[in-house]
Write an enzyme that holds these catalytic residues in place. Structure first.
Site, PDB file in Angstrom:
ATOM      1  CE1 TYR A 440      -8.646  -7.587   0.606  1.00  0.00           C
ATOM      2  CE2 TYR A 440     -10.508  -9.009   0.118  1.00  0.00           C
ATOM      3  CZ  TYR A 440      -9.152  -8.798   0.161  1.00  0.00           C
ATOM      4  OH  TYR A 440      -8.308  -9.802  -0.245  1.00  0.00           O
ATOM      5  CD  GLU A 441     -10.284  -7.025   6.081  1.00  0.00           C
ATOM      6  OE1 GLU A 441     -10.653  -6.386   7.078  1.00  0.00           O
ATOM      7  OE2 GLU A 441     -10.739  -8.145   5.803  1.00  0.00           O
ATOM      8  N   GLY A 442     -10.928  -1.759   4.888  1.00  0.00           N
ATOM      9  CA  GLY A 442     -10.741  -0.314   4.950  1.00  0.00           C
ATOM     10  C   GLY A 442     -10.121   0.167   3.657  1.00  0.00           C
TER      11      GLY A 442
END
Length: 600
Positions: A440-442
């Protein structure tokens, strides 16, 4: 059952001996810092994490979150009380501006506290962690009215915040999102659409949840240039600024996940929900990156937390469990078997885990310190240099930090053997919880492309060239010191490999962009090795200086030097192999027909 103790001594060593943060007390951005208070603050934070957050980590994992028929969500037992204690003690206010009830302490201090909380209970620490991203976005892009309405309550923890980016068909490619924002004619907008994977999107910890939602205005250009950001609270603030009428948004479901069960990951439905534009029309991407960059550093910190708690429990087990005999003969002849720690392969796992974890901690703390300098250093040149380093290192901290977190968790599970696979011992939870941070978050591959495609070439390569110069200068200053000579020599070779990788990209990526894509992850791994190697050079220098002066804990300082030598011998040489791998280019992997990946 797994246990946790905050790594107070190592954190203080970095802040006081390496970063020398006390020297900045009273300077711009450090006005609230009292050098004598750093240790008491972190001591209390460590106690709070160990005594309040950690005891409900395993139970929260087993129970998870519960969605009710009315769409409300209950967090695991004990979470609400722990969160209340956190807010009452002021831990949510550490680094926020005093104007909104914060203590205005340096981010380097906040980073240390966040590590303790995340290591103790990653799921519970996510609720205030997501709120911090919302606070930063509002500070940077919110109007004065928006700041006055929301920031004090977010800083105090009375309200929490979220980021609403992802949609079922649009993950990393936000240009595809479809959520709509229709003007209501009174300055507000009607937000309609569905968001998925929304961490802490619905819960019963706080009196309100402030969602920052990406959506498109009716006249929005296609793609990422047509994205705007909106403040969409669960309860609309009334004339007194309190949570009033319920907004038309709801949690449609919560995801059944591999880990972080105590953090509710929601599908959020917006049905004409009232929201307010933040940061200007079609400027949501810029506002989003403020949140995302903060979140990416925070996620790297989550990797550090899981590495630390896993290492602690792996080392404790190796010093308690008896299996086999030392290769050089019985270490404990009076016992039926020797401790696991006598075996070189177990020690390899422990040394790898410790050196990577402590090196990452130093890098995370330096990144937090750089963030302080980027905003408050006395000269524009120093502010620019610090900001360059923050931008360059953000994808590295996120990706390499979470790689380390997951790798160390699995290595320490390996130390436990079959017992590490049994849920009641806690090691498998660390593995499961750590896994999401790579995604997550890229996802980490996206971080690598951000590094190669944006951060290395930005401003004509100014940041990476400045970083190379910094590393070279510190190597030159350390090469003649017995305590640092070995790490300096190994780091010099690794830095040379990074320079060669950057040159290869300059020569081969423009004519074939796939070469950049295929080399990106390995480039990031090399830079991560060099960055952590630089941290070990600094720590070795500080430890050697303390030993020479007869200061500090002798055994601790000697262990630091041994860890630095291990990193120099066992990790920095990987830079050469990675550089040779990336120079293989993209030809072979791109030559495979797409359908051939589905073997008959």
């Amino acid at each position: 059952m797994a246990e946790y103790t905050a790594p107070l001594r190592d954190t203080l060593f970095n802040l006081q001996n390496v970063l020398k943060i006390g020297d900045y007390a009273g300077k711009p951005g450090f006005e609230a810092l009292d050098a004598d208070m750093v240790e008491p603050i972190l001591t209390e934070a460590g106690r709070f994490a160990a005594e309040v957050f950690a005891p409900i980590n395993a139970s929260g994992d087993r129970q998870g979150c519960t969605r009710h028929d009315d769409g409300s969500v209950s967090v695991p037992d004990g979470f609400a009380d722990a969160y209340r204690q956190m807010c009452e003690a002021g831990w949510t206010t550490l680094t926020a501006p005093e104007a909104f009830g914060g203590q205005a302490l340096p981010h380097a201090i906040g980073v240390a506290v966040e590590e303790f909380l995340s290591a103790a209970n990653m799921s519970l620490a996510m609720y205030p962690g997501l709120t911090d991203g919302a606070i930063r976005a509002l500070l940077a892009r919110g109007s004065e009215e928006q700041q006055q309405t929301y920031l004090s309550k977010l800083v105090s923890g009375e309200w929490t915040g979220t980021m609403n980016l992802t949609e079922p068909h649009a993950g990393t490619d936000l240009g595809l999102l479809r959520t709509r924002a229709e003007p209501n004619g009174d300055g507000s907008y009607a937000i309609t659409g569905t968001k998925i994977f929304i961490s802490c999107g619905e819960h019963d910890l706080a009196g309100n949840i402030v969602h920052l939602v990406l959506a498109r205005l009716p006249d929005a250009p296609k793609g990422s240039k047509g994205i705007s950001m909106f403040i969409v609270p669960k309860f609309l603030p009334d004339e007194n600024g309190e949570a009033g009428e319920r907004n038309t948004l709801s949690c449609g479901s919560i995801e059944e996940k591999m880990g972080i069960h105590g953090s509710c990951t929601c599908v959020m439905n917006y049905d004409g929900a009232k929201g307010w534009l933040i940061g200007g029309e079609h400027k949501g991407l810029a506002a989003m990156f403020i949140m995302m960059n903060a979140a990416r550093l925070w996620v790297g910190l989550q990797g550090l937390g899981q590495a630390e708690v896993s290492y602690q429990n792996g080392a404790a087990y190796a010093l308690d469990r008896r299996q086999g005999r030392a290769l050089t003969g019985p270490a404990d002849p009076d016992q039926n078997a020797d401790l696991l720690v006598v075996h070189p392969d177990v020690r390899r796992l422990l040394m790898d885990a410790r050196t990577r974890t402590e090196g990452l901690r130093a890098l995370v703390l330096w990144s937090g310190f750089l963030s302080d300098l980027a905003h408050h250093a006395e000269s524009e040149e120093d502010r620019t240099r610090a900001d360059d380093f923050v931008q360059l290192l953000t994808p590295v901290v996120k990706a390499i930090g979470t790689d380390i977190g997951y790798d160390v968790a699995t290595q320490m599970q390996q130390v436990w053997g079959g017992h590490g696979y049994i849920a009641e011992n806690g090691m498998e939870q660390f593995v499961r919880d750590a896994r999401i941070a790579l995604i997550y978050e890229g996802a980490n591959g996206v971080q690598a492309m951000d590094l190669v495609g944006r951060k290395l070439p930005m401003n004509g390569g100014r940041a990476i060239q400045s970083f190379f110069a910094l590393v070279d200068a510190e190597i030159a200053a350390a090469g003649s010191d017995e305590a640092t000579a070995e790490i300096a020599a190994a780091l010099e070779k690794a830095n040379g490999e990074m320079k060669a990788a950057a040159m290869w990209l300059m020569q081969n990526a423009p004519e074939n962009p796939d070469n950049a894509g295929s080399a990106a992850y390995m480039t990031m791994q090399i830079l991560g090795l060099v960055a952590i190697g630089l941290m070990w050079l600094r720590m070795a220098k500080a430890a050697g200086k303390a030993l020479a002066a007869g200061e500090g804990d002798k055994a601790f300082m000697e262990a630091k030097l041994l860890c630095a030598r291990h990193f120099a011998r066992s990790h920095l040489p990987d830079a050469g192999a990675l550089r040779r791998k990336l120079e293989g280019g993209a030809d072979v992997i791109m030559a495979m027909p797409a359908e051939s990946f589905l073997r008959a």
